[in-house]
Each structure stands twice: as structure tokens, then as C-alpha cells.
Design a protein around this motif. Structure first.
Motif, PDB file in Angstrom:
ATOM      1  N   ASN A   1      -1.134  -5.517   2.745  1.00  0.00           N
ATOM      2  CA  ASN A   1      -1.180  -4.928   1.411  1.00  0.00           C
ATOM      3  C   ASN A   1      -2.614  -4.663   0.961  1.00  0.00           C
ATOM      4  OD1 ASN A   1       1.650  -5.100   1.165  1.00  0.00           O
ATOM      5  ND2 ASN A   1       1.518  -7.217   0.421  1.00  0.00           N
ATOM      6  N   ILE A   2      -3.521  -5.544   1.362  1.00  0.00           N
ATOM      7  CA  ILE A   2      -4.931  -5.372   1.013  1.00  0.00           C
ATOM      8  C   ILE A   2      -5.512  -4.168   1.751  1.00  0.00           C
ATOM      9  CG2 ILE A   2      -7.210  -6.450   1.051  1.00  0.00           C
ATOM     10  CD1 ILE A   2      -5.297  -7.743  -0.904  1.00  0.00           C
ATOM     11  N   VAL A   3      -5.151  -4.027   3.022  1.00  0.00           N
ATOM     12  CA  VAL A   3      -5.685  -2.933   3.832  1.00  0.00           C
ATOM     13  C   VAL A   3      -5.256  -1.579   3.284  1.00  0.00           C
ATOM     14  CG1 VAL A   3      -5.626  -1.878   6.127  1.00  0.00           C
ATOM     15  CG2 VAL A   3      -5.849  -4.347   5.907  1.00  0.00           C
ATOM     16  N   ARG A   4      -4.057  -1.502   2.703  1.00  0.00           N
ATOM     17  CA  ARG A   4      -3.546  -0.219   2.210  1.00  0.00           C
ATOM     18  C   ARG A   4      -4.328   0.302   1.002  1.00  0.00           C
ATOM     19  NH1 ARG A   4       1.817  -2.842   2.694  1.00  0.00           N
ATOM     20  NH2 ARG A   4       2.775  -2.172   4.648  1.00  0.00           N
ATOM     21  N   VAL A   5      -4.981  -0.590   0.264  1.00  0.00           N
ATOM     22  CA  VAL A   5      -5.645  -0.187  -0.979  1.00  0.00           C
ATOM     23  C   VAL A   5      -6.743   0.846  -0.739  1.00  0.00           C
ATOM     24  CG1 VAL A   5      -7.016  -0.980  -2.941  1.00  0.00           C
ATOM     25  CG2 VAL A   5      -5.032  -2.306  -2.186  1.00  0.00           C
ATOM     26  N   PRO A   6      -7.744   0.586   0.115  1.00  0.00           N
ATOM     27  CA  PRO A   6      -8.786   1.609   0.299  1.00  0.00           C
ATOM     28  C   PRO A   6      -8.248   2.901   0.894  1.00  0.00           C
ATOM     29  CG  PRO A   6      -9.044  -0.167   1.902  1.00  0.00           C
ATOM     30  CD  PRO A   6      -8.025  -0.625   0.906  1.00  0.00           C
ATOM     31  N   VAL A   7      -7.201   2.811   1.740  1.00  0.00           N
ATOM     32  CA  VAL A   7      -6.613   4.023   2.309  1.00  0.00           C
ATOM     33  C   VAL A   7      -5.992   4.878   1.210  1.00  0.00           C
ATOM     34  CG1 VAL A   7      -4.881   4.926   3.916  1.00  0.00           C
ATOM     35  CG2 VAL A   7      -6.191   2.878   4.521  1.00  0.00           C
ATOM     36  N   ALA A   8      -5.196   4.220   0.345  1.00  0.00           N
ATOM     37  CA  ALA A   8      -4.558   4.954  -0.748  1.00  0.00           C
ATOM     38  C   ALA A   8      -5.594   5.499  -1.727  1.00  0.00           C
ATOM     39  CB  ALA A   8      -3.569   4.044  -1.472  1.00  0.00           C
ATOM     40  N   ALA A   9      -6.630   4.721  -2.010  1.00  0.00           N
ATOM     41  CA  ALA A   9      -7.674   5.190  -2.925  1.00  0.00           C
ATOM     42  C   ALA A   9      -8.403   6.398  -2.358  1.00  0.00           C
ATOM     43  CB  ALA A   9      -8.662   4.055  -3.205  1.00  0.00           C
TER      44      ALA A   9
END
Length: 559
Positions: free
Chosen positions: A239-247
Motif C-alpha cells: 500500500n505504501i509503494v502504490r502512493v508515489p506511483v499514483a501521485a
């Protein structure tokens, strides 16, 4: 691994199946067996590589650093696999088998003459024959498998043991016994098994490691029917890894000041409760939780996980970013410890290790002083120093204060190491021993103990301080794996120490194959200077850091 309070209910009775103190002997027995097995070969690996495989001393130290780094990094890998895919029981079982296979390979290299090079003619490195490719293959295959197995079981076993209990008090009691067993078994393996390897035979010593590993695995499997088995729930790291990708995907979308435009996890709270909005810090990450067309399914769940994250996941990543500077200072705190650990064994090999006429301290057992001093001072700090501090200041020492004391003691340990090595080199020059790599300097190995005691006392301060800091300040979804960050720090430190030693060998003459011709004292003085600079960096980070869980900090301070 992210839940310590889960229980499995029977369909009708609602009672808990498995778990409880009946599983304690199996978990602790497994820990003792696996720790004896791992410590028995890791502690004496440098000596084994030098004496039996004719490796140069610094090369052997480099291999040892890589092994220690791998065994410290693989707990993270094991934890992620356990959380996401297999569960703790399967991970411990699989990695214990891998460890058994690797230790078996090491035992074969010590038992079969065909798997070792011929011994040196006169003990001089110039007359030693290099190992054959097949000998290197079997040796490094054994080391790699044993390292992976050792690292993969550590925190997964601790988590599985804690998962057997429902009450936090019982979990705390379990962890106390867990670390007591871990340290006790480490001391036994670093002394008794190492003594067998040095004074009886390597084959028997490694055979004891194989037997301990097998017994530990057998004990673990025998307790299967008593364990509380938890199903994998998915790793919070994803879930943490997805944050910069989505941003990054939504980098062109304008930010909104309305909390309704950001996605929150669906809850059972009344609809009139306003949804949380991401905080202003690191605003570019807030786009990861910004709703866009097609991001949300008809049932209100996330339809595109790599395009939309919850506000909580965004704030979790921000918490990690804020604590990263403090975490990085701990890496540079551990690098001198890693370098000292391997170089101390080389120093011990060149000093007089006799205690009386009939006993000789194994070189691989000398670093056990760190474990012993850490264990003793953990008790003194908990029972005397912390209560005394609380009486004087009306609040217990904070996590950052403990870490700061650890920094100071670590710097002192490096300085003492430099002074002791200067004394050893003076005796080398006085007795004209520079050209004799296998010569013993007429200086007792007991001179090495003060520097190890200082480092051990420092660990008693900064390791528990780091655990407390990360557990308190990490996001709630990551708290159960926060302690594994210590293992990651150690792993990175060991690999960086390997790179630093290799760099020093290339650009300086401080670390030749024969340390009697080198300037190991200059290496220690360099580490002292780096430690002082890192302490200044830590103080700057600590002064600027604002606790994310301020309420908990106040509660802890007033307790």
C-alpha cells in the motif's frame, strides 16, 4: 504479521482454536536450536575461511560482513512473504529446511578432504594453494543457503510466537523470553561450538550445528497441531509503494481543498462525520488519494489500486519520510560496529589468547563480549538507570535520548579500538614481526575486551531506543514490522562496511593481507571521526523531528 491479536473462532462455540502457552516450549525450543546452529558457523566463519580455505584475512572478513548483512536483510524478506503469501508457519518451516541444507553443505566441506584445498606448507599465505572451483562452489552454496535460512526465520518465528497470545501482557512476556533465549543461545554457540571447532574438529563443530538445526526444525513441526495459524492478510508495504506511483500518474491534476475529493477507507461511522483530508506536508503525494473518474468501483471500493490510494496510506508514507533522516543516522551508527566486529577477530588471531597454561580463547569467540555486556546492561538500564533518571527528571528517558547515549558510547568504543591497535602495532615493530603474517604478538587478547564492552553497552542503549522509536512513530499498519527495521539497518550497514573496507584497500595501504604491515589504528580513528560527525547529524535530525504520536509520547513520559 501485521496483527498480533487475531483469533480463529470455531463455527459454533466461538472459542479460540490453538495458541496459548502450550505453544511456548515449541517456539522457544525452535529458536534455541536454530540460533545454536546459525551462531555456531557464523561466529567462526572468518577463522574457518583463513585456516581451511586459505583465504586472505581481509577477504575472509569481507565474506563475513556479507553473510551478516544477508542474515540481517532476509528477516524483512521473510516477513513480507509471511504477510503476503504463505503465513509465518510455512515461512519458518521452509527457511529452516534451507538453513539445514546449507549447514549440511558446510559440514561436508569440513568433513571431506576433496572439498577443501590442501593446507598451507608452512602457514605462510604465499605457500597456500587456492581452492578449486568446485570447492568454492560447494562452500559458497552452503554459506548462501545457510544465510538465507538463518535470516528468513528470525522475525517470522518471533511474530508467530506473539500471534499465539491474545493479551498484550502475555505477548510482552513472550518477547522477554524470546530475546533472553536468543542471547543465551548466541553466547553458547559463540563459545562452546566455536571451542569444538577450534580444538576438536571443524567437522564435529559443524555437525553439531546440523544436529541443532534438525532438532529445532523437528520441535517446530511437532507443535503444529497446537499453533494458532493466521492466514496471510497482504503486506502493508504494498500500500505504501502504490502512493508515489499514483501521485506520479496524477501529477497534472490540481489539488483540492475539499476533504470530500479525497478517498478514505469506507467505515461504519455516521455519514455526517466529515472525511479526513491529507495534511499539507509533502503535498505532491496528496494527489495519490485524489478521486478521479473510474478510480472507484460501484461498491465504493478502489477499482484502480495503482491510481488511487486512501488518505491513510498517503499519511503513512509521509510518516516514513519524516523519520527517514533519523533512521539513516542509525545506519552510520551501525557501520563502525560491523567493521569492528570482523577486524577484531583478525586482531585476536595475532594476539596471545591463552588464559592460563591449558585454555586458549577461540578467536571467533572474542566478539561474544559484546553480547554479554549488552545482556548485562540491558538489565541494569531497565532496573536501575531508567528508574534513577525518572526520579531525577520525573519522566523516563525518551527513545531519542537512549539512541544519543548509544552514539556517544559507540564513538568511545572506536577511539579505544584505535588506542589498543596502536599499542599492538608498537609491539609488532618492537619485536620485528611485520614480515611474519602468522606471528603472535606478545600482547594479551584481553586488551580487546574494553572496546567490545563499550560497543555492547552502547547497543544496550541505542537498539532498544530504536525499537521504541520506530514502534511508536511508524504507521499503525507497520508497527508489527517496525522492529524488523533494525535488521534492515544492520544488513545495510554490513554491506556498506564491506564496500568501505574494499575502498580502503584500493586507495590506502591501511588494510593489507597481513595486518601487522597495515594501519588498522588509522581505520579506527577514521571511524571515530565519522562517528562524531554522524552524532552531530543525529542531533540535528533529533532537534528538528516532531513526534507524530505526540499523545503517546506524553503518556509515556508521564508514566
Amino acid at each position: 504479521m501485521d496483527t498480533l491479536h487475531r483469533e480463529i473462532q470455531t463455527p459454533n462455540s466461538g472459542r479460540r482454536q490453538g495458541g496459548g502457552w502450550i505453544t511456548f516450549p515449541f517456539i522457544i525450543g525452535t529458536l534455541a536450536g536454530l540460533t545454536l546452529a546459525g551462531g555456531g558457523w557464523v561466529a567462526n566463519l572468518i577463522v574457518y575461511l583463513i585456516q581451511e580455505f586459505n583465504l586472505k584475512s581481509i577477504d575472509a572478513a569481507q565474506v563475513s560482513n556479507i553473510v551478516n548483512g544477508g542474515s540481517s536483510l532476509f528477516p524483512i524478506v521473510g516477513a513480507i512473504i509471511a504477510d503476503s503469501f504463505l503465513g509465518c508457519f510455512s515461512v519458518v518451516s521452509i527457511f529452516s529446511c534451507i538453513s539445514l541444507l546449507g549447514t549440511g553443505f558446510l559440514a561436508l566441506t569440513a568433513t571431506l578432504n576433496s572439498l577443501r584445498p590442501q593446507p598451507c606448507n608452512d602457514g605462510g599465505i604465499s605457500f597456500c594453494k587456492a581452492p578449486l572451483k568446485i570447492q568454492f562452489l560447494v562452500l559458497y552454496a552452503g554459506i548462501a543457503l545457510a544465510t538465507i535460512g538463518l535470516g528468513g526465520t528470525r522475525f517470522s518465528l518471533a511474530t508467530m510466537g506473539a500471534n499465539q497470545f491474545h493479551k498484550p501482557q502475555e505477548q510482552g512476556s513472550f518477547f522477554n523470553w524470546y530475546f533472553f533465549t536468543l542471547y543465551t543461545a548466541s553466547v553458547v554457540s559463540s563459545t562452546a561450538i566455536v571451542y569444538i571447532e577450534d580444538n576438536v574438529s571443524w567437522g564435529l563443530g559443524f555437525g553439531v550445528c546440523v544436529a541443532a538445526n534438525f532438532i529445532g526444525l523437528a520441535i517446530f513441526l511437532l507443535g503444529n497441531r497446537f499453533y494458532l495459524h493466521d492466514k496471510p492478510q497482504g503486506s502493508p508495504f504494498m500500500n505504501i509503494v502504490r502512493v508515489p506511483v499514483a501521485a506520479f500518474k496524477k501529477r497534472n491534476l490540481p489539488l483540492s481543498s475539499t476533504s470530500h475529493d479525497y478517498y478514505n477507507e469506507p467505515t461504519n461511522q455516521p455519514t455526517n462525520v466529515e472525511a479526513a483530508a491529507p495534511k499539507k506536508g509533502f503535498r505532491f503525494l496528496n494527489r495519490a488519494s485524489l478521486k478521479a473518474e473510474g478510480d472507484i468501483g460501484s461498491d465504493g471500493s478502489i477499482a484502480k489500486p495503482w491510481s488511487l490510494c486512501t488518505v491513510q496510506h498517503v499519511e503513512d508514507l509521509k510518516s516514513l519520510i519524516r523519520i527517514f533522516p533519523l533512521w539513516s543516522s542509525s545506519i552510520f551508527l551501525s557501520i563502525p560496529i560491523a567493521i569492528q566486529g570482523s577486524l577484531t577477530i583478525l586482531q585476536a588471531l595475532s594476539t596471545d589468547r591463552h588464559l592460563g597454561q591449558h585454555f586458549k580463547i577461540p578467536a571467533g569467540s572474542v566478539p561474544v563480549i559484546v553480547l554479554i555486556s549488552t545482556s548485562i546492561f540491558l538489565t541494569l538500564i531497565d532496573r536501575f538507570l531508567c528508574p534513577m533518571w525518572q526520579k531525577l527528571t520525573r519522566k523516563p528517558p525518551s527513545a531519542l535520548q537512549r539512541i544519543g547515549v548509544g552514539h556517544v558510547l559507540n564513538v568511545l568504543g572506536m577511539a579505544v579500538s584505535a588506542l589498543v591497535e596502536s599499542k599492538r602495532l608498537k609491539m609488532v615493530h618492537a619485536h620485528n614481526l611485520r614480515s611474519q603474517p602468522s606471528s603472535i604478538v606478545p600482547m594479551s587478547a584481553l586488551w580487546l575486551f574494553p572496546q567490545l564492552v563499550l560497543v555492547g553497552v552502547g547497543e544496550a542503549f541505542h537498539f532498544p531506543g530504536q525499537v521504541a522509536l520506530y514502534y511508536q512513530e511508524f504507521p499503525a499498519s507497520l508497527r508489527s514490522t517496525a522492529t524488523a527495521m533494525i535488521a534492515m539497518i544492520l544488513g545495510i550497514a554490513y554491506y556498506l562496511s564491506t564496500a568501505i573496507i574494499d575502498l580502503l584497500r584500493r586507495v590506502t595501504s591501511w588494510l593489507p593481507d597481513n595486518i601487522n604491515n597495515g594501519r588498522l589504528d588509522t581505520v579506527y580513528w577514521t571511524l571515530t571521526v565519522v562517528g562524531v560527525l554522524n552524532f552531530g547529524y543525529f542531533l540535528a535530525c533529533a532537534s528538528l523531528y516532531k513526534y507524530q504520536n505526540a499523545e503517546k509520547e506524553v503518556d509515556d513520559s508521564s508514566a
